[in-house]
Scaffold this active site. Structure first.
Site, PDB file in Angstrom:
ATOM      1  N   THR A 198     120.061 -11.186   3.511  1.00  0.00           N
ATOM      2  CA  THR A 198     119.238 -10.958   4.696  1.00  0.00           C
ATOM      3  C   THR A 198     119.852  -9.892   5.591  1.00  0.00           C
ATOM      4  OG1 THR A 198     118.532 -13.268   4.660  1.00  0.00           O
ATOM      5  CG2 THR A 198     118.199 -12.059   6.700  1.00  0.00           C
ATOM      6  N   THR A 199     121.163 -10.020   5.864  1.00  0.00           N
ATOM      7  CA  THR A 199     121.851  -9.074   6.736  1.00  0.00           C
ATOM      8  C   THR A 199     121.894  -7.685   6.108  1.00  0.00           C
ATOM      9  OG1 THR A 199     123.194 -10.931   7.512  1.00  0.00           O
ATOM     10  CG2 THR A 199     123.963  -8.734   8.094  1.00  0.00           C
ATOM     11  N   TYR A 236     106.697 -17.664   1.590  1.00  0.00           N
ATOM     12  CA  TYR A 236     105.266 -17.360   1.592  1.00  0.00           C
ATOM     13  C   TYR A 236     104.490 -18.256   0.632  1.00  0.00           C
ATOM     14  CZ  TYR A 236     100.929 -14.820   2.274  1.00  0.00           C
ATOM     15  OH  TYR A 236      99.627 -14.503   2.567  1.00  0.00           O
ATOM     16  N   TYR A 256     120.144 -20.867  -0.745  1.00  0.00           N
ATOM     17  CA  TYR A 256     120.135 -20.303   0.594  1.00  0.00           C
ATOM     18  C   TYR A 256     118.980 -20.948   1.337  1.00  0.00           C
ATOM     19  CZ  TYR A 256     120.059 -16.581   4.191  1.00  0.00           C
ATOM     20  OH  TYR A 256     120.071 -15.865   5.366  1.00  0.00           O
ATOM     21  N   ARG A 289     113.430 -17.983   8.267  1.00  0.00           N
ATOM     22  CA  ARG A 289     112.989 -16.784   7.535  1.00  0.00           C
ATOM     23  C   ARG A 289     111.906 -17.101   6.501  1.00  0.00           C
ATOM     24  NH1 ARG A 289     115.186 -11.505   8.883  1.00  0.00           N
ATOM     25  NH2 ARG A 289     117.161 -11.893   9.925  1.00  0.00           N
ATOM     26  N   LYS A 323     124.275 -22.274   1.004  1.00  0.00           N
ATOM     27  CA  LYS A 323     124.433 -21.667   2.323  1.00  0.00           C
ATOM     28  C   LYS A 323     123.395 -22.329   3.209  1.00  0.00           C
ATOM     29  CE  LYS A 323     123.888 -17.438   5.019  1.00  0.00           C
ATOM     30  NZ  LYS A 323     123.512 -15.996   5.021  1.00  0.00           N
ATOM     31  N   ILE A 328     129.475 -18.125   5.812  1.00  0.00           N
ATOM     32  CA  ILE A 328     128.859 -16.861   5.408  1.00  0.00           C
ATOM     33  C   ILE A 328     128.327 -16.278   6.698  1.00  0.00           C
ATOM     34  CG2 ILE A 328     127.095 -15.725   4.032  1.00  0.00           C
ATOM     35  CD1 ILE A 328     127.426 -17.869   1.931  1.00  0.00           C
TER      36      ILE A 328
END
Length: 293
Positions: free
Chosen positions: A51-52, A114, A139, A144, A167, A207
């Protein structure tokens, strides 16, 4: 931090690394600067193309090259965990195979967003990913993905072959504590504002987005927890918390890219739909960095 039965892909501090850009393309000179900076300051793991790292805007070819470059620069000193998730199982498997070919040590795989998927669909998704042969980190980031899992659902996913841990980035410390109590696999904190309580609860590590800026300070905090030096750990956390909050005052990685540009490590450039930080966000980051550095 208590050890779990499953092998930990890493232990300690993992940095969720940004992807630097210049003129719209990945900036590999800045990429090397970032990785050298992390290695010099003692991070235990690099997490790339997540993501980052603005993974949704990276092409498949860019991801593979970035992962291979990170693996080459690290040269076996620490693990490289590569993001390989999407809302398409077929696409995710292809990304995972690319990451394996590029030399990644493990994969970070977000829950499909989604279209989401039922519990049985998620299990089948991670089973397909597991066939690639690399250790997988689930994750869980509902903010998100729109997918919020229960502890029972996560435990079912952790039983899938090659799934080696999670995570946990829901911001729900109670869920983290439930997962740690079950002992089904390593749990890594993915919410910087909860770093210290998560470590105290028994997480295998972090993380962290904040680690882009101050990996040495976070590593010192992780080490203090390992040594049961709670007073020093709390002191470090109090100093770090304003920066962590500032780095999430706008959508990640907008603030952290501004912070790194202020340090001269990268250009303050993002790919649309992300745009550079607002004046308010820059002021918050400036204040936190000035107080800490």
């Amino acid at each position: 931090m208590n050890r779990t039965e499953k092998k930990e892909p890493f232990r300690g501090l993992g940095t969720a690394l940004v992807t630097p850009f210049s003129g719209g393309e990945p900036d590999y000179a800045a990429w090397e600067r970032l990785i050298r900076f992390q290695l010099d300051r003692g991070t235990d793991c690099l997490v790339v193309c997540g993501t980052t790292g603005e993974a949704p805007t990276l092409t498949r070819e860019e991801k593979k090259r970035l992962i291979a470059s990170a693996v080459s620069l690290v040269s076996g000193q620490i693990p490289v965990v590569a993001g390989a998730g999407s809302n398409s199982t077929l696409s995710s498997v292809l990304l995972a195979a690319d990451a394996r070919e590029a030399g990644a040590d493990a994969l970070l795989v977000v829950t499909p967003y989604y279209n989401k998927g039922t519990e049985s669909g998620l299990i089948a998704h991670y089973r397909e990913m597991g066939r690639v042969g690399l250790p997988l980190l689930l994750y869980h980031v509902p903010g998100r993905t729109g997918v919020t899992l229960t502890a029972a659902q996560i435990r079912a996913l952790l039983r899938v072959e090659n799934v080696s841990g999670i995570k946990e980035a829901s911001g729900n410390l109670r869920l983290t504590e439930e997962l740690l109590a079950c002992g089904d696999g390593p749990v890594y904190c993915g919410s910087d504002e909860l770093n210290l309580p998560a470590l105290f609860a028994g997480c295998s590590g972090l993380i962290s987005v904040t680690a882009n800026v101050v990996p040495d300070r976070l590593k010192e905090m992780v080490t203090a927890v390992d040594r049961s030096d709670k007073e020093r750990a709390r002191e470090l956390d109090r100093a770090l918390l304003p920066l962590s909050l500032a780095l999430f005052s706008e959508v990640n990685p907008v603030p952290v890219k501004y912070a790194l540009s202020r340090m001269g490590l990268i250009r303050d450039e993002l790919r649309l739909p992300l745009t550079p930080a607002s004046e308010r966000t820059r002021a918050l980051v400036d204040r936190a960095m000035d107080a800490l550095l």
